[in-house]
Scaffold this motif. Structure first.
Motif, mmCIF file in Angstrom:
data_model
loop_
_atom_site.group_PDB
_atom_site.id
_atom_site.type_symbol
_atom_site.label_atom_id
_atom_site.label_comp_id
_atom_site.label_asym_id
_atom_site.label_seq_id
_atom_site.Cartn_x
_atom_site.Cartn_y
_atom_site.Cartn_z
ATOM 1 N N PHE A 93 11.121 -36.198 -13.798
ATOM 2 C CA PHE A 93 10.846 -36.075 -12.378
ATOM 3 C C PHE A 93 9.557 -35.312 -12.161
ATOM 4 C CE2 PHE A 93 13.151 -32.288 -13.505
ATOM 5 C CZ PHE A 93 12.565 -31.282 -12.770
ATOM 6 N N TYR A 94 9.043 -35.414 -10.960
ATOM 7 C CA TYR A 94 7.869 -34.662 -10.540
ATOM 8 C C TYR A 94 8.336 -33.530 -9.647
ATOM 9 C CZ TYR A 94 5.136 -38.671 -12.049
ATOM 10 O OH TYR A 94 4.569 -39.668 -12.787
ATOM 11 N N LEU A 95 7.717 -32.388 -9.787
ATOM 12 C CA LEU A 95 7.993 -31.263 -8.915
ATOM 13 C C LEU A 95 6.870 -31.193 -7.900
ATOM 14 C CD1 LEU A 95 9.622 -28.697 -8.220
ATOM 15 C CD2 LEU A 95 8.100 -27.467 -9.784
ATOM 16 N N ILE A 96 7.215 -31.282 -6.617
ATOM 17 C CA ILE A 96 6.229 -31.246 -5.549
ATOM 18 C C ILE A 96 6.507 -30.009 -4.701
ATOM 19 C CG2 ILE A 96 5.343 -32.417 -3.497
ATOM 20 C CD1 ILE A 96 6.333 -35.060 -4.790
ATOM 21 N N LEU A 97 5.493 -29.199 -4.514
ATOM 22 C CA LEU A 97 5.603 -28.025 -3.657
ATOM 23 C C LEU A 97 4.696 -28.263 -2.467
ATOM 24 C CD1 LEU A 97 5.184 -25.297 -6.420
ATOM 25 C CD2 LEU A 97 7.315 -26.204 -5.503
ATOM 26 N N ASN A 98 5.234 -28.159 -1.258
ATOM 27 C CA ASN A 98 4.376 -28.339 -0.092
ATOM 28 C C ASN A 98 4.933 -27.592 1.112
ATOM 29 O OD1 ASN A 98 6.356 -29.859 1.200
ATOM 30 N ND2 ASN A 98 5.175 -31.727 1.271
ATOM 31 N N VAL A 99 4.097 -27.438 2.095
ATOM 32 C CA VAL A 99 4.497 -26.865 3.370
ATOM 33 C C VAL A 99 4.191 -27.929 4.410
ATOM 34 C CG1 VAL A 99 4.060 -25.057 5.064
ATOM 35 C CG2 VAL A 99 3.987 -24.521 2.631
ATOM 36 N N THR A 110 -1.881 -14.710 5.599
ATOM 37 C CA THR A 110 -1.206 -14.771 4.299
ATOM 38 C C THR A 110 0.294 -14.967 4.443
ATOM 39 O OG1 THR A 110 -0.891 -12.373 4.160
ATOM 40 C CG2 THR A 110 -2.962 -13.279 3.272
ATOM 41 N N LYS A 111 0.821 -14.840 5.650
ATOM 42 C CA LYS A 111 2.260 -15.012 5.875
ATOM 43 C C LYS A 111 2.586 -16.325 6.576
ATOM 44 C CE LYS A 111 3.135 -10.056 6.235
ATOM 45 N NZ LYS A 111 3.337 -9.750 4.908
ATOM 46 N N ARG A 112 1.619 -17.193 6.723
ATOM 47 C CA ARG A 112 1.836 -18.447 7.452
ATOM 48 C C ARG A 112 2.299 -19.604 6.586
ATOM 49 N NH1 ARG A 112 -2.778 -19.512 11.929
ATOM 50 N NH2 ARG A 112 -2.299 -17.722 13.217
ATOM 51 N N GLY A 113 2.149 -19.507 5.333
ATOM 52 C CA GLY A 113 2.483 -20.650 4.498
ATOM 53 C C GLY A 113 3.189 -20.213 3.241
ATOM 54 N N MET A 114 3.152 -21.062 2.278
ATOM 55 C CA MET A 114 3.808 -20.806 1.017
ATOM 56 C C MET A 114 2.753 -20.325 0.022
ATOM 57 S SD MET A 114 5.952 -23.501 -1.301
ATOM 58 C CE MET A 114 4.626 -24.681 -1.428
ATOM 59 N N ALA A 115 3.022 -19.217 -0.612
ATOM 60 C CA ALA A 115 2.128 -18.698 -1.642
ATOM 61 C C ALA A 115 2.842 -18.831 -2.977
ATOM 62 C CB ALA A 115 1.771 -17.250 -1.370
ATOM 63 N N VAL A 116 2.234 -19.528 -3.897
ATOM 64 C CA VAL A 116 2.841 -19.751 -5.209
ATOM 65 C C VAL A 116 1.968 -19.086 -6.246
ATOM 66 C CG1 VAL A 116 3.549 -21.481 -6.903
ATOM 67 C CG2 VAL A 116 3.813 -21.935 -4.450
ATOM 68 N N ARG A 117 2.552 -18.166 -6.968
ATOM 69 C CA ARG A 117 1.799 -17.488 -8.022
ATOM 70 C C ARG A 117 1.770 -18.336 -9.285
ATOM 71 N NH1 ARG A 117 2.859 -11.356 -9.765
ATOM 72 N NH2 ARG A 117 0.685 -10.924 -10.215
ATOM 73 N N SER A 118 2.901 -18.882 -9.648
ATOM 74 C CA SER A 118 2.954 -19.767 -10.815
ATOM 75 C C SER A 118 4.253 -20.558 -10.780
ATOM 76 C CB SER A 118 2.857 -18.971 -12.120
ATOM 77 O OG SER A 118 4.033 -18.206 -12.307
ATOM 78 N N VAL A 119 4.249 -21.658 -11.468
ATOM 79 C CA VAL A 119 5.440 -22.489 -11.623
ATOM 80 C C VAL A 119 5.548 -22.814 -13.101
ATOM 81 C CG1 VAL A 119 6.534 -24.698 -11.086
ATOM 82 C CG2 VAL A 119 5.227 -23.495 -9.328
ATOM 83 N N LYS A 120 6.700 -22.543 -13.657
ATOM 84 C CA LYS A 120 6.920 -22.820 -15.077
ATOM 85 C C LYS A 120 8.205 -23.610 -15.199
ATOM 86 C CE LYS A 120 4.636 -18.596 -16.263
ATOM 87 N NZ LYS A 120 4.794 -17.194 -16.418
ATOM 88 N N MET A 121 8.176 -24.626 -16.027
ATOM 89 C CA MET A 121 9.369 -25.439 -16.236
ATOM 90 C C MET A 121 9.586 -25.613 -17.733
ATOM 91 S SD MET A 121 8.648 -28.220 -13.246
ATOM 92 C CE MET A 121 10.178 -29.078 -13.429
#
Length: 124
Positions: free
Chosen positions: A58-64, A109-120
């Motif tokens: 599968f694909y992991l999609i991160l979005n706002v 900086t509080k309006r969206g999604m902040a992603v530092r890292s994604v590990k799978m």
């Protein structure tokens, strides 16, 4: 579970597959958007595995995102400034920005999604 990496606290999600994701997510059996109720079926039932849909690649999609015209945000509920059937839903949403824009945080900086890292990882 909480672990420490480089002396920093890191959260790790560790899910047991003792029930299906459909059950765990408490997905509704029906949804209604000013129409006849529509049945919602488990799209992963054919797999038979509790880990479905993650029992396949599968694909992991991160979005706002905001809005939508698929019935997830029912028409005429709350202050939704567009109708799903509108051919100008995006424009309707933007035209109503004076109603919803003030509800957004002023700190950018509080309006969206902040992603530092994604590990799978894949368990073998």
């Amino acid at each position: 579970m909480t672990i420490y990496v480089d002396n920093k606290v890191t959260s790790v999600i560790d899910l047991r597959f003792d029930e299906s994701f459909w059950t765990r997510g408490e997905y509704p059996s029906f949804y209604e958007n000013n129409t006849v109720p529509e049945k919602v079926d488990n799209p992963w039932y054919k797999s038979g595995a509790n880990s479905a849909p993650f029992d396949q690649s599968f694909y992991l999609i991160l979005n706002v995102a905001v809005g939508g015209t698929n019935g997830f945000f029912p028409d005429n509920v709350g202050d939704k400034p567009w109708l799903d059937s509108s051919t100008t839903a995006m424009s309707d949403f933007w035209a109503a920005k004076d109603r919803w824009y003030a509800t957004w945080p002023t700190d950018l900086t509080k309006r969206g999604m902040a992603v530092r890292s994604v590990k799978m990882w894949q368990r073998c």
